[in-house]
Design a protein around this motif. Sequence first.
Motif, PDB file in Angstrom:
ATOM      1  N   ASP A  30       0.854  -1.194   0.000  1.00  0.00           N
ATOM      2  CA  ASP A  30       0.000   0.000   0.000  1.00  0.00           C
ATOM      3  C   ASP A  30       0.882   1.235   0.000  1.00  0.00           C
ATOM      4  N   LYS A  35       1.198  -0.985  -5.148  1.00  0.00           N
ATOM      5  CA  LYS A  35      -0.151  -1.031  -4.605  1.00  0.00           C
ATOM      6  C   LYS A  35      -0.910  -2.242  -5.155  1.00  0.00           C
ATOM      7  N   GLY A  61      -6.302   4.268  -5.678  1.00  0.00           N
ATOM      8  CA  GLY A  61      -5.244   4.103  -4.685  1.00  0.00           C
ATOM      9  C   GLY A  61      -5.748   4.100  -3.255  1.00  0.00           C
ATOM     10  N   GLY A  64      -6.018   0.685  -1.670  1.00  0.00           N
ATOM     11  CA  GLY A  64      -4.829  -0.151  -1.644  1.00  0.00           C
ATOM     12  C   GLY A  64      -4.807  -1.099  -0.462  1.00  0.00           C
TER      13      GLY A  64
END
Length: 443
Positions: A30, A35, A61, A64
């Motif tokens: 992450d 990711k 994102g 993630g």
Amino acid sequence: MGGHGDSRAQPRLRGAPMPTFRWEQIRSHDLPNDKWLVIERRVYDISRWTQKHPGGSRLIGHHGAEDATDAFHAFHSDLSFVRKFLKPLLIGELAPDEPSLDGLQSAQLVEDFRALRQAAEDMKLFEANPTFFLLLLGHILAMEVLAWLLLYLLGPGWVSSTLAALILALSQAQSWCLQHDLGHASVFRKSRCNHLAQQFVMGQLKGFSAHWWNFRHFQHHAKPNIFHKDPDVTVAPIFLLGESSVEYGQKKRRYLPYNLQHLYFFLIGPPLLTLVNFEVENLAYMLVCTRWTDLLWATSFYVRFYLSYAPFYGVPGVLFFFVAVRVLESHWFVWITQMNHIPKEIGREKHRDWASSQLAATCNVEQSFFNDWFSGHLNFQIEHHLFPTMPRHNYRRVAPLVKALCEKHGLTYEVKPILTALVDIVRSLKKSGDMWLEAYLHQ
């Protein structure tokens, strides 16, 4: 299981068994350039894909190292089309003995929510009524024409100018709602049709960029009321909300008298958000991200506005008239969009399941014909956040199912009168300001 200890999984050879991973491995991926996420128990490496993601790198994102299954279904209408982009990103799957969810999330709640979504699909609640949205556009255009006719027939006096400004502000408010529907792809079946129509409404009718709006608004939906993920609550150091109040107090930060923020909110919040913050942020986004088509659409709005009203007021007058409309519109935007969120829990990421995270950050306002129209059905904020692509005229039908789900799992399904919801914004600001002062003086 899944002995991939390096930062990036190796591509899988055709015919080779699917690698398996545990959540403890996935959690380490992450980072900005590394990711992973999980959808339907399959693990995807989205590290290189984030910059290509149509919704923006931040949106995808934010999920993630999480199970993003419900977010994936919530944001995408045409799943068969989107899955084509997932195939090259697939690197493995969860180990057979690994739970589908990470952490302390309720598997039963997730299962029941997915069953509710399937029931809504079976009831055809994700199908739009074209007449409904055609009437919305028609009444927006009618208000635009009515405002101009008032000045043309009565002249630019104070009374006619005030009425025209109010009508145009209402038109702008309803345009926000319509472009919001289009941005969520809840009007047309094809995403491209929704996007083209959104560019027209957002650009020609409002003077803003559709891409800019989607960039910030989708983040809000992905992680509502989460600091540094939801732009709507990342407002420090001007205002302090939720957990940030205590943090600022403990660190002895005093950029403004936050114990009075519920008062200066009236001076710089509702009057200036659209006129100043949105205008500057929108223009900067179009220039930095080179959204030239959006810039042309936005320019067409300002050209039309000037040509329509300069004959009545001249150059200084049309500028003042524009500011008046934007300030009135800004009041509507702040009060209506924040009455469902600001009074709710605001803080840092807690990695809840989709339904729990949306319910913790939203509440509803009582249903009535006026509330539905005036708020663009944002009085059904809970239903909207659970099902962003659902056409808003169907929120009323899915609401009893959502309420039953909440009752079964002991979740709060909060509904307020509209005046209470508006006052709660100020109460919440005062509460946060008092929390800051207490921490600033005594911690």
